[in-house]
Design a protein around this motif. Structure first.
Motif, PDB file in Angstrom:
ATOM      1  N   LEU A  23       0.613  -1.110   0.453  1.00 48.21           N
ATOM      2  CA  LEU A  23      -0.163   0.260   0.074  1.00 48.21           C
ATOM      3  C   LEU A  23       0.786   1.327  -0.053  1.00 48.21           C
ATOM      4  CD1 LEU A  23      -3.201   1.665   0.717  1.00 48.21           C
ATOM      5  CD2 LEU A  23      -2.453   1.671   3.087  1.00 48.21           C
ATOM      6  N   VAL A  24       1.367   1.207   0.979  1.00 53.28           N
ATOM      7  CA  VAL A  24       2.657   2.751   1.078  1.00 53.28           C
ATOM      8  C   VAL A  24       3.535   2.632  -0.571  1.00 53.28           C
ATOM      9  CG1 VAL A  24       4.976   2.694   2.241  1.00 53.28           C
ATOM     10  CG2 VAL A  24       3.447   1.661   3.457  1.00 53.28           C
ATOM     11  N   VAL A  25       4.109   1.753  -1.747  1.00 50.69           N
ATOM     12  CA  VAL A  25       4.770   1.432  -2.479  1.00 50.69           C
ATOM     13  C   VAL A  25       4.032   2.474  -3.532  1.00 50.69           C
ATOM     14  CG1 VAL A  25       6.207   0.373  -4.364  1.00 50.69           C
ATOM     15  CG2 VAL A  25       6.254  -0.229  -2.152  1.00 50.69           C
ATOM     16  N   SER A  26       3.050   1.438  -3.587  1.00 50.60           N
ATOM     17  CA  SER A  26       1.043   2.169  -4.237  1.00 50.60           C
ATOM     18  C   SER A  26       0.710   3.112  -4.050  1.00 50.60           C
ATOM     19  CB  SER A  26       0.145   1.576  -4.094  1.00 50.60           C
ATOM     20  OG  SER A  26      -0.228   0.037  -4.302  1.00 50.60           O
ATOM     21  N   LEU A  27       0.597   3.988  -2.960  1.00 52.55           N
ATOM     22  CA  LEU A  27       0.738   5.802  -2.476  1.00 52.55           C
ATOM     23  C   LEU A  27       1.526   6.428  -2.850  1.00 52.55           C
ATOM     24  CD1 LEU A  27      -1.308   5.400   0.423  1.00 52.55           C
ATOM     25  CD2 LEU A  27      -2.016   5.663  -1.350  1.00 52.55           C
ATOM     26  N   ILE A  28       2.788   5.379  -2.889  1.00 51.59           N
ATOM     27  CA  ILE A  28       4.411   6.820  -3.310  1.00 51.59           C
ATOM     28  C   ILE A  28       3.899   6.717  -4.920  1.00 51.59           C
ATOM     29  CG2 ILE A  28       6.904   6.942  -4.002  1.00 51.59           C
ATOM     30  CD1 ILE A  28       7.554   5.398  -0.637  1.00 51.59           C
ATOM     31  N   VAL A  29       3.730   6.012  -5.414  1.00 51.30           N
ATOM     32  CA  VAL A  29       3.668   5.857  -6.840  1.00 51.30           C
ATOM     33  C   VAL A  29       2.564   6.063  -7.271  1.00 51.30           C
ATOM     34  CG1 VAL A  29       2.980   4.862  -9.528  1.00 51.30           C
ATOM     35  CG2 VAL A  29       4.920   3.537  -7.454  1.00 51.30           C
ATOM     36  N   ALA A  30       1.352   6.753  -6.604  1.00 46.16           N
ATOM     37  CA  ALA A  30       0.032   7.619  -6.960  1.00 46.16           C
ATOM     38  C   ALA A  30       0.522   9.045  -7.266  1.00 46.16           C
ATOM     39  CB  ALA A  30      -0.823   7.421  -5.908  1.00 46.16           C
ATOM     40  N   VAL A  31       1.639   9.159  -5.740  1.00 46.97           N
ATOM     41  CA  VAL A  31       2.149  10.486  -6.287  1.00 46.97           C
ATOM     42  C   VAL A  31       2.897  10.732  -6.877  1.00 46.97           C
ATOM     43  CG1 VAL A  31       3.780  12.343  -4.294  1.00 46.97           C
ATOM     44  CG2 VAL A  31       1.883  10.792  -3.014  1.00 46.97           C
ATOM     45  N   LEU A  32       3.455  10.504  -7.586  1.00 47.78           N
ATOM     46  CA  LEU A  32       4.527  10.752  -8.394  1.00 47.78           C
ATOM     47  C   LEU A  32       3.650  10.445  -9.544  1.00 47.78           C
ATOM     48  CD1 LEU A  32       7.471   8.138  -7.713  1.00 47.78           C
ATOM     49  CD2 LEU A  32       7.142  10.489  -7.459  1.00 47.78           C
ATOM     50  N   ASN A  33       2.930  10.201 -10.390  1.00 46.70           N
ATOM     51  CA  ASN A  33       1.858  10.235 -11.690  1.00 46.70           C
ATOM     52  C   ASN A  33       0.779  10.928 -10.919  1.00 46.70           C
ATOM     53  OD1 ASN A  33      -0.039   8.917 -10.120  1.00 46.70           O
ATOM     54  ND2 ASN A  33       0.117   6.483 -10.627  1.00 46.70           N
ATOM     55  N   HIS A  34      -0.112  11.736  -9.776  1.00 45.16           N
ATOM     56  CA  HIS A  34      -0.445  13.252 -10.111  1.00 45.16           C
ATOM     57  C   HIS A  34      -1.524  12.104  -9.657  1.00 45.16           C
ATOM     58  CE1 HIS A  34       2.351  15.377 -10.390  1.00 45.16           C
ATOM     59  NE2 HIS A  34       2.714  14.765 -11.915  1.00 45.16           N
ATOM     60  N   THR A  35      -1.795  10.727  -9.338  1.00 50.38           N
ATOM     61  CA  THR A  35      -3.254  10.358  -9.188  1.00 50.38           C
ATOM     62  C   THR A  35      -3.423  10.959  -7.509  1.00 50.38           C
ATOM     63  OG1 THR A  35      -2.615   8.203 -10.945  1.00 50.38           O
ATOM     64  CG2 THR A  35      -4.845   8.261  -8.896  1.00 50.38           C
ATOM     65  N   LEU A  36      -2.950  10.837  -6.610  1.00 47.58           N
ATOM     66  CA  LEU A  36      -2.917  11.686  -5.211  1.00 47.58           C
ATOM     67  C   LEU A  36      -2.222  12.936  -4.929  1.00 47.58           C
ATOM     68  CD1 LEU A  36      -4.184  10.535  -2.499  1.00 47.58           C
ATOM     69  CD2 LEU A  36      -1.591   9.622  -2.083  1.00 47.58           C
ATOM     70  N   GLN A  37      -3.128  13.773  -5.257  1.00 46.74           N
ATOM     71  CA  GLN A  37      -3.041  15.231  -5.001  1.00 46.74           C
ATOM     72  C   GLN A  37      -2.313  15.240  -3.768  1.00 46.74           C
ATOM     73  OE1 GLN A  37      -2.337  16.823  -7.732  1.00 46.74           O
ATOM     74  NE2 GLN A  37      -3.420  15.487  -9.355  1.00 46.74           N
ATOM     75  N   PRO A  38      -1.522  16.882  -3.400  1.00 43.18           N
ATOM     76  CA  PRO A  38      -1.566  16.899  -2.172  1.00 43.18           C
ATOM     77  C   PRO A  38      -2.184  17.287  -0.828  1.00 43.18           C
ATOM     78  CG  PRO A  38       0.534  18.121  -3.312  1.00 43.18           C
ATOM     79  CD  PRO A  38      -0.777  17.393  -3.998  1.00 43.18           C
ATOM     80  N   VAL A  39      -3.631  17.597  -1.226  1.00 50.50           N
ATOM     81  CA  VAL A  39      -4.259  17.794  -0.440  1.00 50.50           C
ATOM     82  C   VAL A  39      -4.538  16.181  -0.258  1.00 50.50           C
ATOM     83  CG1 VAL A  39      -6.301  18.395  -1.801  1.00 50.50           C
ATOM     84  CG2 VAL A  39      -6.876  18.955   0.181  1.00 50.50           C
ATOM     85  N   ALA A  40      -5.258  15.080  -0.913  1.00 52.16           N
ATOM     86  CA  ALA A  40      -5.654  14.043  -0.398  1.00 52.16           C
ATOM     87  C   ALA A  40      -4.341  12.973   0.326  1.00 52.16           C
ATOM     88  CB  ALA A  40      -6.130  13.436  -1.877  1.00 52.16           C
ATOM     89  N   LEU A  41      -3.242  13.522   0.254  1.00 56.17           N
ATOM     90  CA  LEU A  41      -2.144  13.225   0.775  1.00 56.17           C
ATOM     91  C   LEU A  41      -1.765  13.065   2.134  1.00 56.17           C
ATOM     92  CD1 LEU A  41      -0.236  11.536   1.636  1.00 56.17           C
ATOM     93  CD2 LEU A  41       1.511  12.559   0.373  1.00 56.17           C
ATOM     94  N   LEU A  42      -2.761  14.322   2.569  1.00 53.74           N
ATOM     95  CA  LEU A  42      -2.218  14.860   3.722  1.00 53.74           C
ATOM     96  C   LEU A  42      -3.968  14.834   4.602  1.00 53.74           C
ATOM     97  CD1 LEU A  42      -1.807  17.712   5.567  1.00 53.74           C
ATOM     98  CD2 LEU A  42      -3.239  18.771   5.220  1.00 53.74           C
ATOM     99  N   VAL A  43      -5.393  14.386   4.200  1.00 50.69           N
ATOM    100  CA  VAL A  43      -6.070  13.763   3.857  1.00 50.69           C
ATOM    101  C   VAL A  43      -5.891  11.982   4.580  1.00 50.69           C
ATOM    102  CG1 VAL A  43      -8.379  12.497   4.957  1.00 50.69           C
ATOM    103  CG2 VAL A  43      -7.648  15.423   3.170  1.00 50.69           C
ATOM    104  N   LEU A  44      -5.204  11.426   4.220  1.00 53.89           N
ATOM    105  CA  LEU A  44      -5.009  10.330   4.139  1.00 53.89           C
ATOM    106  C   LEU A  44      -3.896  10.210   5.363  1.00 53.89           C
ATOM    107  CD1 LEU A  44      -5.082   8.632   0.500  1.00 53.89           C
ATOM    108  CD2 LEU A  44      -6.496   8.408   1.996  1.00 53.89           C
TER     109      LEU A  44
END
Length: 274
Positions: A23-44
């Motif tokens: 899951l951690v690796v998935s979220l890192i990749v999601a941040v890098l490819n902009h699937t996960l934006q900073p505001v969503a990352l902060l909420v998570l």
């Protein structure tokens, strides 16, 4: 990224550390490819802190109950795509499974896929509880046979028609429906909601109430869909109750959706004009 996320969900009921690592690796990749934006990352991050806090405290603790409430509300927000900052991948847009099927769209949903992880934080027994099996194993066969029967009843009621499909996007649909839809919904409605209701009002009433709420969650599709989703919820709820495993009810849920897609108009019959 999506295959890593699916793998993390696959291991969640069996190997928690492997699942969380993926899951951690998935979220890192999601941040890098902009699937996960900073505001969503902060909420998570905030949700993860609350989940970790709840996971380490007794369920009877007042603060743990407050944390559970926050996590359930957060899970609902993720399920309904209310949390900003997620750019979910549109896999199919406005497609028809067949000539008589209504057009539909489906995505790979990162936000919805995170629901089981959140709920596990407030209920460690989310995915596994003592089973309450039927006295006769034949009831399992009857339960599985009720899946195509329910679809045939929907056909007789005018909501569906028999229509065979093998669309080119079948593999993508299976991945999305199994991990990012069925598992997430079963974790919420059976693993958490039905389990909590059963603890308070008993297995029978808990099953009924969770199924009705599952049906009402499909209110956008009209009264007929509410009724059939409620009955489907009873089937999934019995699979969960008899097995004590969310992955079992998830597979039953997925099997129903695949029967629907492969053999009937999906998601609905598109009535001819006039």
């Amino acid at each position: 990224m999506w295959y890593l996320l699916a793998a993390s969900l696959f291991f969640l009921p069996f190997r928690l550390r492997i699942s969380l690592g993926l899951l951690v690796v998935s979220l890192i990749v999601a941040v890098l490819n902009h699937t996960l934006q900073p505001v969503a990352l902060l909420v998570l991050v905030v949700m993860a802190v609350v989940a970790f806090f709840c996971f380490r405290r007794k369920e009877s603790d007042v603060l743990a109950k407050v944390g559970e409430g926050l996590l359930v509300l957060s899970a609902g927000a993720l399920m309904l795509h209310l949390v900003p900052g997620f750019t979910n991948l549109i896999v199919v847009a406005g497609a028809q499974a067949g000539p008589e099927s209504a057009p539909f769209t489906f995505n790979y949903n990162l936000d919805k896929a995170l629901v089981p992880f959140l709920l596990l934080g407030c209920l460690p027994g989310l995915l596994k509880r003592p089973a309450t099996p039927p006295r006769n194993r034949l009831w399992w066969l009857i339960l599985l046979l009720s899946l195509p029967l329910l679809l045939l009843i929907a056909t007789l009621a005018g909501g569906l028609r028999v229509e065979l499909h093998y669309p080119e996007w079948l593999g993508s649909f299976m991945l999305a429906n199994l991990f990012f839809v069925s598992f997430a919904e079963e974790a919420l409605f059976r693993g958490w909601l039905q389990q909590r209701l059963s603890q308070r009002v008993g297995n029978g009433w808990g099953l009924l109430a969770a199924s009705v709420l599952f049906g009402l969650a499909h209110a956008a599709g009209g009264v007929m869909l509410i009724c059939f989703a409620t009955v489907a919820g009873l089937i999934y709820g019995l699979a969960w109750l008899w097995s004590g495993r969310v992955w079992v009810s998830t597979l039953v849920h997925f099997a129903f959706n695949m029967l629907h897609l492969l053999f009937f108009t999906y998601p609905l019959w598109q009535h001819p004009p006039g």
